[in-house]
Write a protein that holds these residues in place. Structure first.
Motif, PDB file in Angstrom:
ATOM      1  N   ASN A  39      95.635 -26.017  54.980  1.00 11.69           N
ATOM      2  CA  ASN A  39      95.658 -27.169  55.955  1.00 11.69           C
ATOM      3  C   ASN A  39      95.689 -26.852  57.268  1.00 11.69           C
ATOM      4  O   ASN A  39      96.366 -27.188  58.298  1.00 11.69           O
ATOM      5  N   ALA A  40      94.495 -26.117  57.667  1.00 10.04           N
ATOM      6  CA  ALA A  40      94.056 -25.828  59.204  1.00 10.04           C
ATOM      7  C   ALA A  40      92.718 -26.047  59.016  1.00 10.04           C
ATOM      8  O   ALA A  40      91.970 -25.409  59.137  1.00 10.04           O
ATOM      9  N   PRO A  41      92.350 -27.675  59.039  1.00 10.57           N
ATOM     10  CA  PRO A  41      91.040 -27.939  58.714  1.00 10.57           C
ATOM     11  C   PRO A  41      90.083 -27.839  60.262  1.00 10.57           C
ATOM     12  O   PRO A  41      88.906 -28.129  60.022  1.00 10.57           O
ATOM     13  N   ASN A  42      90.529 -27.921  61.258  1.00 14.79           N
ATOM     14  CA  ASN A  42      89.902 -28.126  62.340  1.00 14.79           C
ATOM     15  C   ASN A  42      90.432 -27.633  63.694  1.00 14.79           C
ATOM     16  O   ASN A  42      91.945 -27.265  63.655  1.00 14.79           O
ATOM     17  N   VAL A  43      89.963 -27.764  64.737  1.00 17.20           N
ATOM     18  CA  VAL A  43      90.458 -27.080  66.110  1.00 17.20           C
ATOM     19  C   VAL A  43      91.400 -28.208  66.516  1.00 17.20           C
ATOM     20  O   VAL A  43      92.446 -27.858  67.159  1.00 17.20           O
ATOM     21  N   ASN A  44      91.329 -29.610  66.335  1.00 16.13           N
ATOM     22  CA  ASN A  44      92.608 -30.557  66.823  1.00 16.13           C
ATOM     23  C   ASN A  44      93.761 -29.954  66.005  1.00 16.13           C
ATOM     24  O   ASN A  44      94.812 -29.773  66.851  1.00 16.13           O
ATOM     25  N   MET A  45      93.600 -29.819  64.553  1.00 19.42           N
ATOM     26  CA  MET A  45      94.864 -29.137  64.054  1.00 19.42           C
ATOM     27  C   MET A  45      95.455 -27.899  64.882  1.00 19.42           C
ATOM     28  O   MET A  45      96.654 -27.911  65.036  1.00 19.42           O
ATOM     29  N   ALA A  46      94.630 -27.165  64.956  1.00 18.00           N
ATOM     30  CA  ALA A  46      95.127 -25.989  65.802  1.00 18.00           C
ATOM     31  C   ALA A  46      95.646 -26.132  67.261  1.00 18.00           C
ATOM     32  O   ALA A  46      96.662 -25.657  67.529  1.00 18.00           O
TER      33      ALA A  46
END
Length: 398
Positions: free
Chosen positions: A223-230
């Protein structure tokens, strides 16, 4: 730029000390080289490297376990024929038997720069076990995609857990290699430790601000699909301690929040009313979604999507922990009796509310639930913690 694994592969002098020693690798799906080879395969192809074991953190070496608190078994790697030990299965700390399978462990984990992301705690447990058994630990360093900003309350004494390895703020601003140095200093560990540093990392440079935009993103956990999530994760992870959906069961998990029984337009308006200064650096967008699994599965939810990307993103101004705290405060103001806090044994911690385990103490929850508490009250607590972390001089290699 080059990550630690890329430098180790490209520079024979760096890996020369590994010759003749049994080498283990702690990795996950994002442990890949610049050309997308998995680090296990890349290391196995080197004549001077003797791979004797591998380890997988939470979600597994293969990253196949979708949800939290889903354990991974040990297995034998079908390609390389080595044992793969789970550090999120029957044990969280490596056993003496596991430690006996190697002389040096290489840790190649893409982290998210957040205290609660459990790879940080796994690093500490490896360091402690290595100190006990006389093993060497090398971190093949990778970028902190959330960059250098520091935010959030510091974990309070007595609240240590698998999602809280020590007294650090929620968003710590360090790479995994730097965090290893901090653990060694803080816990006074006597361990042979080395960081294979990155080359050319620019954590203050646009547009990536920590993440090199010419490097492909590979999910370090499902559930860590992209930089925005990070970027948002230091705030949105708190949703795991609530009855609100964090977007699991959608294509944008941990970038949004919502539920079937809230009005997201009202929530956004109330957030702007309570503390508009906390919303700089990102954009909030009203959305509708229906989770295919997890909380509120199959129900239409009204929600808020946090966009820390594109022209809306201001790296220095964006404060994800405050944004999410403000979301909770707005819901509490609009719906005073809303059953916000989810009561279950989060990461196997019994007798404590999940939101408190996540925040390393009850202060955030108490602020949300106190109708008289202001944004300034939370700021006063949090700024003191943030300043103390910066003043302590957490190690910076870059």
């Amino acid at each position: 730029m080059l990550f630690g694994i890329d430098r180790l592969l490209a520079e024979p002098d760096l890996r020369a000390p590994l010759k003749g020693r049994r080498v283990a690798l702690l990795a996950h799906p994002a442990s890949v080289t610049a050309d997308l080879r998995h680090s296990l395969d890349a290391l196995a192809a080197l004549d001077e490297i003797t791979l004797s074991a591998a380890f997988g953190p939470q979600h597994g070496l293969r990253g196949d376990k979708q949800d939290n608190m889903v354990e991974s078994p040990d297995f034998t790697d079908p390609v390389h024929g080595i044992p793969v030990f789970s550090l999120y299965g029957e044990v969280r700390r490596p056993t003496g038997q596991m430690m006996g399978t190697f002389d040096v462990v290489l840790i190649d984990l893409q982290d998210l720069g957040c205290r609660i992301y459990t790879f940080v705690t796994t690093l500490l447990y490896i360091l402690e076990a290595a100190a006990q058994h006389g093993k060497s630990v090398w971190v093949l360093d990778r970028p902190n995609p959330a960059g250098r900003p520091v935010e959030g309350l510091t974990l309070r004494e007595g609240w240590e857990s698998f999602v809280g390895a020590g007294p650090m703020p929620m968003r710590h601003g360090l790479t995994l290699g730097e965090m290893g140095h901090w653990f060694i200093k803080h816990y006074r560990l006597d361990v042979d430790y080395r960081v294979i540093e990155m080359q050319g990392w620019q954590p203050y440079a646009a547009p990536g601000f920590g993440w090199p935009t010419d490097r492909l993103w590979v999910n370090p956990s499902p559930n860590a699909p992209n930089v925005n999530m990070a970027r948002a994760y230091a705030g949105t992870v708190m949703l795991e301690g609530t009855t609100l959906s964090e977007g699991r069961g959608t294509t944008r998990p941990l970038e949004l929040f919502g539920a079937p029984d809230i009005n997201a337009r009202d929530v956004i308006a109330k957030m702007h009313e309570i503390a508009p200064e906390w919303l700089t650096g990102c954009a909030l967008r009203e959305i509708w979604f229906e989770p295919t699994f997890h909380k509120h599965v199959g129900q239409l939810c009204h929600g808020v999507h946090i966009h820390a990307e594109g022209r809306f993103y201001d790296h220095q101004a964006f404060r994800p922990w405050r944004v999410q705290a403000l979301g909770f405060k707005a819901i509490r103001a609009l719906y005073p009796d809303y059953p916000l806090w989810r009561d279950f044994p989060y990461e196997y911690e019994l007798g404590k509310l999940a939101i408190d385990v996540i925040n390393g103490g009850p202060l955030l929850r108490e602020w949300v639930d106190d109708a008289a508490a202001t944004p300034g009250d939370l700021d006063a607590l949090t700024r003191a913690d943030e300043a103390a972390w910066e003043a302590a001089g957490a190690p910076r290699l870059y």
